[in-house]
Enzyme design. Sequence first.
Site, short mmCIF file in Angstrom:
data_model
loop_
_atom_site.label_atom_id
_atom_site.label_comp_id
_atom_site.label_asym_id
_atom_site.label_seq_id
_atom_site.Cartn_x
_atom_site.Cartn_y
_atom_site.Cartn_z
N SER A 102 0.84 -1.21 0.00
CA SER A 102 0.00 0.00 0.00
C SER A 102 0.87 1.25 0.00
CB SER A 102 -0.91 0.04 1.23
OG SER A 102 -1.77 -1.06 1.24
N TRP A 159 -9.18 7.92 6.62
CA TRP A 159 -8.59 6.67 6.14
C TRP A 159 -7.55 6.92 5.05
CZ3 TRP A 159 -9.46 2.98 9.36
CH2 TRP A 159 -10.68 2.88 10.01
N ARG A 198 -5.68 0.35 -8.58
CA ARG A 198 -6.38 -0.94 -8.59
C ARG A 198 -5.61 -1.97 -9.39
NH1 ARG A 198 -12.17 2.12 -9.51
NH2 ARG A 198 -12.48 2.58 -7.31
N ARG A 204 3.66 -31.25 9.41
CA ARG A 204 2.92 -31.55 10.65
C ARG A 204 2.13 -32.86 10.51
NH1 ARG A 204 1.06 -29.61 15.46
NH2 ARG A 204 -1.05 -30.20 16.06
N LEU A 208 -3.54 -24.49 9.11
CA LEU A 208 -2.57 -24.30 10.19
C LEU A 208 -3.19 -24.51 11.58
CD1 LEU A 208 -0.95 -22.97 7.79
CD2 LEU A 208 0.10 -21.53 9.52
N GLU A 219 -9.98 1.22 -2.51
CA GLU A 219 -9.91 1.28 -3.99
C GLU A 219 -11.18 0.71 -4.61
OE1 GLU A 219 -7.43 2.71 -5.34
OE2 GLU A 219 -5.95 2.71 -3.74
N GLY A 220 -12.31 1.01 -4.00
CA GLY A 220 -13.59 0.48 -4.47
C GLY A 220 -13.87 -0.83 -3.79
P1 FAD Z 1 -19.08 2.87 2.66
O1 FAD Z 1 -19.05 3.62 1.39
O2 FAD Z 1 -19.84 3.44 3.80
O3 FAD Z 1 -19.64 1.41 2.35
C1 FAD Z 1 -20.03 0.49 3.38
C2 FAD Z 1 -20.62 -0.76 2.72
O4 FAD Z 1 -21.75 -0.38 1.92
C3 FAD Z 1 -19.64 -1.43 1.77
O5 FAD Z 1 -19.81 -2.82 1.80
C4 FAD Z 1 -20.07 -0.89 0.41
O6 FAD Z 1 -19.72 -1.74 -0.66
C5 FAD Z 1 -21.58 -0.81 0.60
N1 FAD Z 1 -22.15 0.13 -0.35
C6 FAD Z 1 -21.92 1.49 -0.44
N2 FAD Z 1 -22.62 2.00 -1.45
C7 FAD Z 1 -23.29 0.97 -2.03
C8 FAD Z 1 -24.19 0.87 -3.11
N3 FAD Z 1 -24.53 1.91 -3.90
N4 FAD Z 1 -24.72 -0.36 -3.41
C9 FAD Z 1 -24.37 -1.44 -2.68
N5 FAD Z 1 -23.52 -1.40 -1.63
C10 FAD Z 1 -23.01 -0.21 -1.31
N6 FAD Z 1 -9.17 6.48 0.87
C11 FAD Z 1 -8.44 7.47 0.29
O7 FAD Z 1 -8.99 8.42 -0.28
N7 FAD Z 1 -7.07 7.45 0.31
C12 FAD Z 1 -6.38 6.45 0.94
O8 FAD Z 1 -5.13 6.46 0.94
C13 FAD Z 1 -7.12 5.39 1.59
N8 FAD Z 1 -6.47 4.41 2.29
C14 FAD Z 1 -7.21 3.49 3.02
C15 FAD Z 1 -6.55 2.58 3.86
C16 FAD Z 1 -7.29 1.67 4.61
C17 FAD Z 1 -6.58 0.73 5.55
C18 FAD Z 1 -8.70 1.64 4.49
C19 FAD Z 1 -9.50 0.63 5.28
C20 FAD Z 1 -9.36 2.53 3.68
C21 FAD Z 1 -8.63 3.48 2.94
N9 FAD Z 1 -9.27 4.45 2.15
C22 FAD Z 1 -8.54 5.46 1.53
C23 FAD Z 1 -10.73 4.54 2.16
C24 FAD Z 1 -11.43 3.53 1.26
O9 FAD Z 1 -11.23 3.87 -0.09
C25 FAD Z 1 -12.93 3.54 1.67
O10 FAD Z 1 -12.99 2.89 2.93
C26 FAD Z 1 -13.81 2.83 0.66
O11 FAD Z 1 -13.95 3.62 -0.50
C27 FAD Z 1 -15.19 2.51 1.21
O12 FAD Z 1 -15.77 3.63 1.82
P2 FAD Z 1 -16.39 3.50 3.29
O13 FAD Z 1 -15.41 2.83 4.17
O14 FAD Z 1 -16.88 4.85 3.68
O15 FAD Z 1 -17.61 2.50 3.14
#
Ligand code: FAD
Length: 386
Positions: free
Chosen positions: A95, A166, A247, A272, A339, A364-365
């Site tokens: 990452s 995040w 991605r 094992r 394991l 990344e989606g």
């Molecule tokens: P939400 O958008 O709230 O989604 C929650 C759930 O609802 C998911 O299962 C999602 O698929 C589902 N959902 C949402 N909308 C829909 C829909 N229309 N239809 C069906 N299901 C839906 N972001 C950055 O900009 N830069 C970074 O460097 C970065 N690094 C990251 C590092 C880590 C360790 C993590 C965990 C995240 C990082 N992110 C970063 C953020 C990441 O891109 C987001 O967490 C991600 O886009 C999902 O957004 P959210 O967590 O708000 O989930």
Amino acid sequence: MATSPLDMLDVDDLLSDEERDVRSVTRRVVDDHVRPYVADWYERGAVPVRELALEFGKLGLLGMHLTGYGCAGASAVQYGLACMELEAADSGVRSLVSVQGSLAMYAIWKYGSEEQKQQWLPGMAAGELIGCFGLTESDHGSDPANMSTRARRDGDDWILTGGKMWITNAPVADVAVIWARADTGVLGFAVPTTTPGFSAREIANKLSLRASSTGEITLDEVRLPASAQLPAAQGLKAPLSCLTEARFGIIWGSLGAARDCLETAISYAVSREQFGRPLAGFQLTQAKLADMTLELQKGYLLALHLGRRPTLRPEQVSVGKLNNVREALKIARQCRTILGANGISGEYPVLRHANNLESVLTYEGTSEVHQLVIGQRLTGLNAFGG
Ligand code: FAD
């Protein structure tokens, strides 16, 4: 003679000598500078980002698929193979490289002014400067079009207000690529992190991607000169194009994590014994190993196919990201079962990979977002809502 799970179909025969060279060089740096330490970084939730960036910079791994400004100009497949080796050690370390190269550097390289490119890219390619990419907000993740962060003009200057959540590398970054909504739509800015009003705090208590620095950015009336705006970035398609780049690396990287799990599980199962024979001698264990190897090989062929395409459409990248991360996570969990109790120990990399891949599945989606991208392409219907 046992065959390694990634060698079952001789897919390596499809690689050029230059591609194999990149893989071996990356594997060497990972073996020397990451593998011996990464379990400890994960346990402590602290990773030496700057030291690693300098090591990776020496090898040209940062922004390696970009050209000019000190970047290596590598092919897509070379970049993918490097991601695979990095993530075989830890998704957090991959990452670091993805965010630096495919998100922060790519945004500046593709959308920045010549002055911005000269200012940031050579130092970032060398690992002397760290970048981050702020798109996600606490209330807007999958739906960045509704972002709250605002950019408003004050004379020639821009004022940024809002926050990002995040954000990988944010607590250590020298430059943050920040996406904000202006009256004219979404714009991008290269923000020096020393600018007054900019702050980034480390997000604590992560149970995944612990060997990665993740931050929350606050933008409190951050005043920037007009020259900080990325002039060629107009609208949300600019940050989304950066995500397509990152991605692609994940399509390959996730296979590295899966490979490491499978190799660990095979060597464990061979040595094992239970019920008087090695675990690997039980048919149920062999069925698991065979099925996992099929998915690993299919994922490798898919990655290579996408890497060899002259251009990629977003839904093609979605096919790769959705499939390879989902299958890698399944492989990591299945290997964990082989394991037994040792599978939950940090002495082995398997649960660390599985926990990491939970983040990779989301960032990344999310998988659901990629399903919707593919579904839209298949049906012509937008099912994202709104
Ligand atoms: P939400 O958008 O709230 O989604 C929650 C759930 O609802 C998911 O299962 C999602 O698929 C589902 N959902 C949402 N909308 C829909 C829909 N229309 N239809 C069906 N299901 C839906 N972001 C950055 O900009 N830069 C970074 O460097 C970065 N690094 C990251 C590092 C880590 C360790 C993590 C965990 C995240 C990082 N992110 C970063 C953020 C990441 O891109 C987001 O967490 C991600 O886009 C999902 O957004 P959210 O967590 O708000 O989930």
